[in-house]
Design a protein around this motif. Sequence first.
Motif, PDB file in Angstrom:
ATOM      1  N   PRO A   2       0.789  -1.234   0.000  1.00 32.53           N
ATOM      2  CA  PRO A   2       0.000   0.000   0.000  1.00 32.53           C
ATOM      3  C   PRO A   2       0.821   1.284   0.000  1.00 32.53           C
ATOM      4  O   PRO A   2       0.408   2.284  -0.585  1.00 32.53           O
ATOM      5  N   TYR A   3       1.981   1.255   0.625  1.00 36.04           N
ATOM      6  CA  TYR A   3       2.766   2.482   0.709  1.00 36.04           C
ATOM      7  C   TYR A   3       3.437   2.818  -0.619  1.00 36.04           C
ATOM      8  O   TYR A   3       3.828   3.956  -0.856  1.00 36.04           O
ATOM      9  N   THR A  48     -10.134  11.655  -8.858  1.00 36.52           N
ATOM     10  CA  THR A  48      -9.577  11.304  -7.552  1.00 36.52           C
ATOM     11  C   THR A  48      -9.023   9.883  -7.610  1.00 36.52           C
ATOM     12  O   THR A  48      -9.450   9.075  -8.434  1.00 36.52           O
ATOM     13  N   TYR A  49      -8.094   9.611  -6.719  1.00 38.60           N
ATOM     14  CA  TYR A  49      -7.460   8.294  -6.624  1.00 38.60           C
ATOM     15  C   TYR A  49      -7.517   7.833  -5.171  1.00 38.60           C
ATOM     16  O   TYR A  49      -7.174   8.593  -4.265  1.00 38.60           O
ATOM     17  N   THR A  50      -7.966   6.581  -4.964  1.00 34.73           N
ATOM     18  CA  THR A  50      -8.073   6.033  -3.615  1.00 34.73           C
ATOM     19  C   THR A  50      -7.482   4.634  -3.576  1.00 34.73           C
ATOM     20  O   THR A  50      -7.704   3.829  -4.476  1.00 34.73           O
ATOM     21  N   VAL A  51      -6.739   4.349  -2.514  1.00 37.62           N
ATOM     22  CA  VAL A  51      -6.159   3.032  -2.251  1.00 37.62           C
ATOM     23  C   VAL A  51      -6.839   2.481  -1.005  1.00 37.62           C
ATOM     24  O   VAL A  51      -6.875   3.151   0.024  1.00 37.62           O
ATOM     25  N   PHE A  52      -7.404   1.266  -1.104  1.00 38.49           N
ATOM     26  CA  PHE A  52      -8.058   0.609   0.026  1.00 38.49           C
ATOM     27  C   PHE A  52      -7.329  -0.679   0.358  1.00 38.49           C
ATOM     28  O   PHE A  52      -6.820  -1.359  -0.532  1.00 38.49           O
ATOM     29  N   GLY A  53      -7.328  -1.058   1.630  1.00 34.57           N
ATOM     30  CA  GLY A  53      -6.739  -2.322   2.028  1.00 34.57           C
ATOM     31  C   GLY A  53      -6.689  -2.466   3.528  1.00 34.57           C
ATOM     32  O   GLY A  53      -7.504  -1.902   4.245  1.00 34.57           O
ATOM     33  N   LYS A  59      -6.151  -3.936  -1.330  1.00 37.39           N
ATOM     34  CA  LYS A  59      -7.270  -4.772  -1.762  1.00 37.39           C
ATOM     35  C   LYS A  59      -7.998  -4.172  -2.959  1.00 37.39           C
ATOM     36  O   LYS A  59      -8.594  -4.886  -3.746  1.00 37.39           O
ATOM     37  N   ARG A  60      -7.936  -2.834  -3.087  1.00 37.32           N
ATOM     38  CA  ARG A  60      -8.656  -2.178  -4.183  1.00 37.32           C
ATOM     39  C   ARG A  60      -8.021  -0.824  -4.484  1.00 37.32           C
ATOM     40  O   ARG A  60      -7.689  -0.071  -3.587  1.00 37.32           O
TER      41      ARG A  60
END
Length: 141
Positions: A2-3, A48-53, A59-60
Motif C-alpha cells: 500500500p505504501y 480522484t485516486y483512492t487506495v483501500f486495504g 485490496k482495491r
Amino acid sequence: YPYTAKDFLSNQGLKTRYYENHTNDNEWFAISDYKLVNSNPVLQNTVTYTVFGDANTVKRLELGLMVRDLTERAQSIKTFCSDVSTLYALSLNQSINEQPLLKIMNNSEFSIKMNELHTVTFTSEPLVSPGFYSKFVIEIV
C-alpha cells in the motif's frame, strides 16, 4: 504494497496523503485531493485516486471521474484514460489494451477478470445535476 501503491499516480497530479486506518475496523485507505481536469470554475470536472486495504495489503485501487461540465467531457475522459493507463501499468505490470479504453471513452460499463487474483471494472452513473460519475477499479479478489 500500500505504501507504494498510494504514490502510483503522484506524477499524474494525484498525490495521496497518509495510508492509515480511518475507522475502528481493519479498513485502511489513502485518498488524493481532487485533480481539476477542466477550466470551468463552477462546474468542475475532477479525478480522484483512492487506495483501500489493510495495514499491509492493497485490496482495491479506485480512480473516480466526476464530470459536471459536459462541454469538456471529451477532454476530461481523455485525461482520465491517461490516469487509468498509468494505474493499470504500475499495478498490474502490463499495458492496458485498447478495448477497455474505448469502453471508457464511450462510457460503457465493463468487468474483466484478469486472472485468479485481479478484477478490473468500470462503472458510470448519472448525477442528479448535469453530468456523471465514473469509477475505474482494480480489485484483488
